[in-house]
Enzyme design. Structure first.
Site, PDB file in Angstrom:
ATOM      1  N   GLY A 197       0.821  -1.209   0.000  1.00  0.00           N
ATOM      2  CA  GLY A 197       0.000   0.000   0.000  1.00  0.00           C
ATOM      3  C   GLY A 197       0.853   1.257   0.000  1.00  0.00           C
ATOM      4  N   ASP A 198       0.195   2.366   0.294  1.00  0.00           N
ATOM      5  CA  ASP A 198       0.898   3.649   0.311  1.00  0.00           C
ATOM      6  C   ASP A 198       1.996   3.673   1.376  1.00  0.00           C
ATOM      7  OD1 ASP A 198      -0.646   4.762  -1.720  1.00  0.00           O
ATOM      8  OD2 ASP A 198      -2.212   5.358  -0.332  1.00  0.00           O
TER       9      ASP A 198
HETATM   10  N1  LIG Z   1       6.102  -7.610   8.014  1.00  0.00           N
HETATM   11  C1  LIG Z   1       5.396  -6.602   8.546  1.00  0.00           C
HETATM   12  N2  LIG Z   1       4.730  -6.756   9.704  1.00  0.00           N
HETATM   13  C2  LIG Z   1       4.005  -5.760  10.223  1.00  0.00           C
HETATM   14  N3  LIG Z   1       3.883  -4.531   9.669  1.00  0.00           N
HETATM   15  C3  LIG Z   1       4.522  -4.321   8.520  1.00  0.00           C
HETATM   16  C4  LIG Z   1       5.302  -5.329   7.894  1.00  0.00           C
HETATM   17  N4  LIG Z   1       5.817  -4.815   6.754  1.00  0.00           N
HETATM   18  C5  LIG Z   1       5.375  -3.544   6.686  1.00  0.00           C
HETATM   19  N5  LIG Z   1       4.606  -3.240   7.734  1.00  0.00           N
HETATM   20  C6  LIG Z   1       3.882  -1.993   7.991  1.00  0.00           C
HETATM   21  O1  LIG Z   1       2.569  -2.129   7.472  1.00  0.00           O
HETATM   22  C7  LIG Z   1       2.023  -0.833   7.323  1.00  0.00           C
HETATM   23  C8  LIG Z   1       0.994  -0.773   6.233  1.00  0.00           C
HETATM   24  O2  LIG Z   1       1.533  -1.117   5.021  1.00  0.00           O
HETATM   25  P1  LIG Z   1       0.879  -0.714   3.628  1.00  0.00           P
HETATM   26  O3  LIG Z   1       0.697   0.738   3.535  1.00  0.00           O
HETATM   27  O4  LIG Z   1       1.734  -1.374   2.609  1.00  0.00           O
HETATM   28  O5  LIG Z   1      -0.557  -1.411   3.606  1.00  0.00           O
HETATM   29  P2  LIG Z   1      -1.987  -0.791   3.890  1.00  0.00           P
HETATM   30  O6  LIG Z   1      -1.925   0.093   5.103  1.00  0.00           O
HETATM   31  O7  LIG Z   1      -2.925  -1.935   3.943  1.00  0.00           O
HETATM   32  O8  LIG Z   1      -2.314   0.052   2.587  1.00  0.00           O
HETATM   33  P3  LIG Z   1      -2.624   1.627   2.432  1.00  0.00           P
HETATM   34  O9  LIG Z   1      -1.481   2.356   3.059  1.00  0.00           O
HETATM   35  O10 LIG Z   1      -2.692   1.835   0.956  1.00  0.00           O
HETATM   36  O11 LIG Z   1      -3.917   1.881   3.143  1.00  0.00           O
HETATM   37  C9  LIG Z   1       3.202   0.072   7.095  1.00  0.00           C
HETATM   38  O12 LIG Z   1       3.163   1.057   8.086  1.00  0.00           O
HETATM   39  C10 LIG Z   1       4.420  -0.800   7.276  1.00  0.00           C
HETATM   40  O13 LIG Z   1       5.385  -0.166   8.072  1.00  0.00           O
END
Ligand SMILES: Nc1ncnc2c1ncn2[C@@H]1O[C@H](COP(=O)(O)OP(=O)(O)OP(=O)(O)O)[C@@H](O)[C@H]1O
Length: 483
Positions: free
Chosen positions: A172-173
């Site tokens: 995601g973002d």
């Molecule tokens: N392996 C992991 N375990 C837990 N958290 C993680 C991991 N890898 C990344 N993150 C965290 O997950 C969070 C969300 O990631 P991401 O933005 O890719 O997805 P999303 O929140 O579902 O999508 P969007 O931001 O588009 O709403 C980020 O803050 C990132 O730091």
């Protein structure tokens, strides 16, 4: 090129079946003989099938064709037969590959966040995207993040010579933001700024790639990557003044209700995935606190002829009336003080992927216009927030008398009293301590230097950069995003 017209021409399924029968040994032959087959069979299809039926047949044909191609051409890849590339465009990509040589190999690092969205990033990448990218010449090293912040560490420490053609983010973002910040925190900043960032959307919202490129499905994103090209995007910096910490963003920064919702939503990430924002929004709406801020902004020159409009006059009164002041004539800072339901600083028009009616938050914002769009929602109370939300669904929110909208160069935000002092940047929450002041400004625009031919890759590109921390350096920057 003939193979392209083959895909687009109406052909019958039997033609394709026959065709594959004769081409199953050599994919190259397939391309060579496809023109002949097309011209013969297309006529049959056109003559016998009604138009609508021809259309649907063509679609099925395309799908079928792709699967067969994958199985025939990719034995050296780590893809399995069950992997499908159910997209029209993917076929064009495969066909184009027949004309490409070694020069077109593009080495990229893929950073995959398995925690994004519905936690389906792995499935999205390995089943829908990987084979398309491989076939279009990408050599990929895939790293899955193991913890929050890992993507930033990877981007800040990776040997850039191992991924000269960019970093592709699958998630995601948030993961895009981490990569951006990792790159901008490197010692070899000059080289890092040249590195494109690609996005394969697999997160909850993916507002950036959806707003800027109108893409929200991963297969289209992979196709765009394979096709190549860059999109420049302004980059803004949010600085926590007291701590001297700077965080970079591409989408928006915000304080007030939305920041609270973001914080609360993290509690429901595991259970609710993308729907966590809705539940957190409802809960926060029911227990809505008051938010008080002091806001200073520097209007973007020449872009706000409507400054001091009737709406603004009204806002002046709402915002503790006489407390509105003009700054000195030198810099024309404008100050607002009082209660605000929300403060949003948008870098593009911010179209949420999950909106009911596809509303946009900042309709006049452009991702490369060299200015930020500030939206101030003055006042407090659930009724006002509800009105804003309903109007927003129809994109009427800017007409509300308590909403102020202005293009700015810079904004300073100070939470007052017990107001929550967090600030959201691209969906990540920055938590200040004690008295926090946030300063949000665009980085100086840079003209990206032309990269080598292999860089005609797809990613979403960003353009601006970077003069940050105290020693300002104007460096060329390219931040890529899928195109
Ligand atoms: N392996 C992991 N375990 C837990 N958290 C993680 C991991 N890898 C990344 N993150 C965290 O997950 C969070 C969300 O990631 P991401 O933005 O890719 O997805 P999303 O929140 O579902 O999508 P969007 O931001 O588009 O709403 C980020 O803050 C990132 O730091």
């Amino acid at each position: 090129m003939g193979s392209r017209s083959f895909v687009r021409s109406p052909v019958s399924c039997s033609a394709v079946n026959e065709f594959f029968t004769c081409s199953s040994h050599c994919s190259r032959n397939y391309y060579q003989c496809s023109n002949t087959m097309k011209s013969q069979r297309a006529q049959v299809g056109q003559t016998l099938l009604p138009r609508k039926l021809r259309k649907s047949t063509r679609w099925q044909t395309a799908l079928f064709t792709q699967r067969r191609i994958v199985s025939n051409c990719c034995s050296d890849l780590s893809t399995t037969y069950t992997e499908e590339v159910p997209n029209y465009l993917a076929l064009n990509v495969l066909q184009d590959q027949s004309n490409t040589g070694q020069d077109n190999i593009r080495k990229v690092l893929v950073i995959l966040n398995p925690n994004s969205g519905f936690r389906s990033s792995r499935a999205v990448f390995y089943k829908k995207v990987q084979s398309t990218l491989k076939l279009s010449g990408f050599t990929m090293k895939v790293v899955e993040t193991a913890y929050a912040g890992h993507a930033k560490v990877l981007a800040s420490t990776v040997d850039l010579s191992t991924c000269p053609d960019g970093i592709i983010c699958v998630g995601g973002d948030g993961v895009v933001n981490e990569v951006l910040n990792g790159l901008l925190g490197r010692d070899d900043l000059k080289e890092a700024l040249q590195l494109p960032i690609g996005i394969v959307p697999a997160g909850s919202d993916n507002s950036l790639v959806w707003t800027v490129l109108g893409i929200r499905d991963p297969v289209s994103a992979a196709t765009a990557l394979a096709k190549g090209g860059f999109t420049p995007i302004d980059v803004f910096a949010v600085k926590w003044i007291q701590a001297g910490v700077t965080h970079f963003g591409l989408t928006a920064s915000f304080c007030g209700f939305v920041a609270d919702v973001l914080q609360l939503s993290e509690n429901f990430r595991l259970q609710l995935g993308p729907f966590r924002y809705v539940i957190a929004g409802l809960l926060k709406f029911l227990s809505l606190p008051q938010y008080r801020f002091e806001v200073d902004y520097l209007p973007s020159p020449g872009r706000n002829p409507e400054l001091k409009s009737p709406t603004q006059n009204c806002c002046d009164q709402l915002s503790d009336g006489s407390k509105v002041k003009r700054g000195s004539t030198e810099d024309n800072w404008v100050m607002r003080k009082g209660e605000f339901l929300g403060i949003l600083v948008c870098n593009h028009f911010c179209k949420p992927a999950q909106g009911l009616l596809s509303p946009v938050m900042a309709p006049k914002a452009q991702h490369d216009d060299g200015s930020l769009d500030l939206i101030l929602i003055h006042g407090s109370g659930r009724l006002r927030l509800f009105c804003f939300f309903v109007a927003y669904q129809f994109c009427w929110h800017l007409l509300l008398p308590f909403v102020e909208y202005v293009k700015v160069k810079q904004v300073k935000i100070r939470p007052v009293g017990g107001t929550h002092n967090g600030c959201g940047v691209d969906g990540e929450l920055l938590q200040g301590e004690g008295q926090a002041e946030w300063q949000c400004s665009l980085l100086p625009a840079q003209v990206p230097s032309r990269r080598r031919g292999a860089m005609d890759v797809s990613l979403l590109a960003y353009r601006c950069f970077i003069a940050f921390y105290s020693h300002l350096q104007y460096l060329p920057c390219t931040v890529l995003v899928l195109e």
